[in-house]
Design an enzyme around this catalytic site. Structure first.
Site, mmCIF file in Angstrom:
data_model
loop_
_atom_site.group_PDB
_atom_site.id
_atom_site.type_symbol
_atom_site.label_atom_id
_atom_site.label_comp_id
_atom_site.label_asym_id
_atom_site.label_seq_id
_atom_site.Cartn_x
_atom_site.Cartn_y
_atom_site.Cartn_z
ATOM 1 C CG ASP A 248 -1.728 1.209 1.396
ATOM 2 O OD1 ASP A 248 -2.495 1.535 0.477
ATOM 3 O OD2 ASP A 248 -1.592 1.882 2.447
ATOM 4 C CG ASP B 63 -1.573 7.603 0.380
ATOM 5 O OD1 ASP B 63 -0.672 8.425 0.152
ATOM 6 O OD2 ASP B 63 -2.449 7.306 -0.453
#
Length: 181
Positions: free
Chosen positions: A10, A12
Site C-alpha cells: 500500500d 499512503d
C-alpha cells in the site's frame, strides 16, 4: 523466499505520508522505505504498489502521476483504483480486484504473495480474500486499525504486525529463510 512470488504494498501510511492523500509530487517516503524495497529486489521478490486513490476521479491527480512515482521508487508495477468507495467497482480495496488483475497480468499464484499495508479494513481484507499473507504496519493508520477500527475487520488476523515497512520485509525474508533451511 523461494515460495513468495510477489509483495503488494500500500502507498499512503505504508511507504510514506500520513495515511491521507498527498499528491505524488509532494509525497515523501519514510526513511526506511527505500531500503525495504531494495531488500525485496535483492531477494528476487517482485514488488507491486496496490493503492486506492479516489482523488484521481476528482481530478486532483492522474493515474500517470502515480505510475511515474511508483516507477521512480523501483516497483515492478502498480495497481491503482481511481474510484471512490461508493462507486461499485471491483478494484477498490477491500475488494480484491487489483490483486486479481496483478495475478492475471504477471502470472502470480496469489496464495504465494504477501500484502503489506496499514489499514485492516481495506488492505488486510483484500489480502485475506485471495489468501495472501497479511502484514499490518503500525505506521499511517496501522495503530488505529488495531484499536479504534478493529471492529471493521474483526474476523481477520494479520500474519504479522510490523513496526514499519522495513520490519515487515525483514519478517517476510526471515520466515522464507526458515522454511528453506
Amino acid at each position: 523466499m523461494k515460495n513468495l512470488h510477489a509483495v503488494f504494498i500500500d502507498r499512503d501510511g505504508t511507504i510514506g505520508g500520513t495515511g491521507h492523500f498527498i499528491h505524488p509530487r509532494d509525497f515523501t517516503p519514510y526513511p526506511f522505505s527505500k531500503e525495504a524495497l531494495e531488500l525485496l529486489k535483492e531477494n528476487g521478490i517482485k514488488t507491486f504498489a496496490c493503492t486506492n486513490q479516489h482523488r484521481i476521479s476528482k481530478g486532483e491527480a492522474s493515474v500517470e502521476d502515480f505510475y511515474d512515482e511508483f516507477k521512480a521508487f523501483g516497483f515492478d508495477d502498480a495497481f491503482i483504483c481511481p474510484h471512490g468507495s461508493s462507486d461499485g467497482c471491483d478494484c477498490h480495496k477491500p475488494s480484491p480486484g487489483l490483486l486479481r488483475k496483478a495475478a492475471e497480468k504477471h502470472g502470480l499464484d496469489l496464495l504465494k504473495t504477501a500484502f503489506i499495508g496499514d489499514v485492516g479494513s481495506t488492505d488486510m481484507l483484500a489480502a485475506h480474500a485471495v489468501g495472501a499473507k497479511k502484514i499490518l504496519v503500525l505506521t499511517g493508520w496501522g495503530e488505529s486499525s488495531l484499536t479504534h477500527y478493529r471492529h471493521t475487520w474483526a474476523n481477520i488476523e494479520p500474519d504479522y504486525i510490523a513496526v514499519n515497512l522495513l520490519d515487515a520485509v525483514n519478517w517476510l525474508i526471515n520466515i522464507g529463510s526458515m522454511k528453506n533451511a
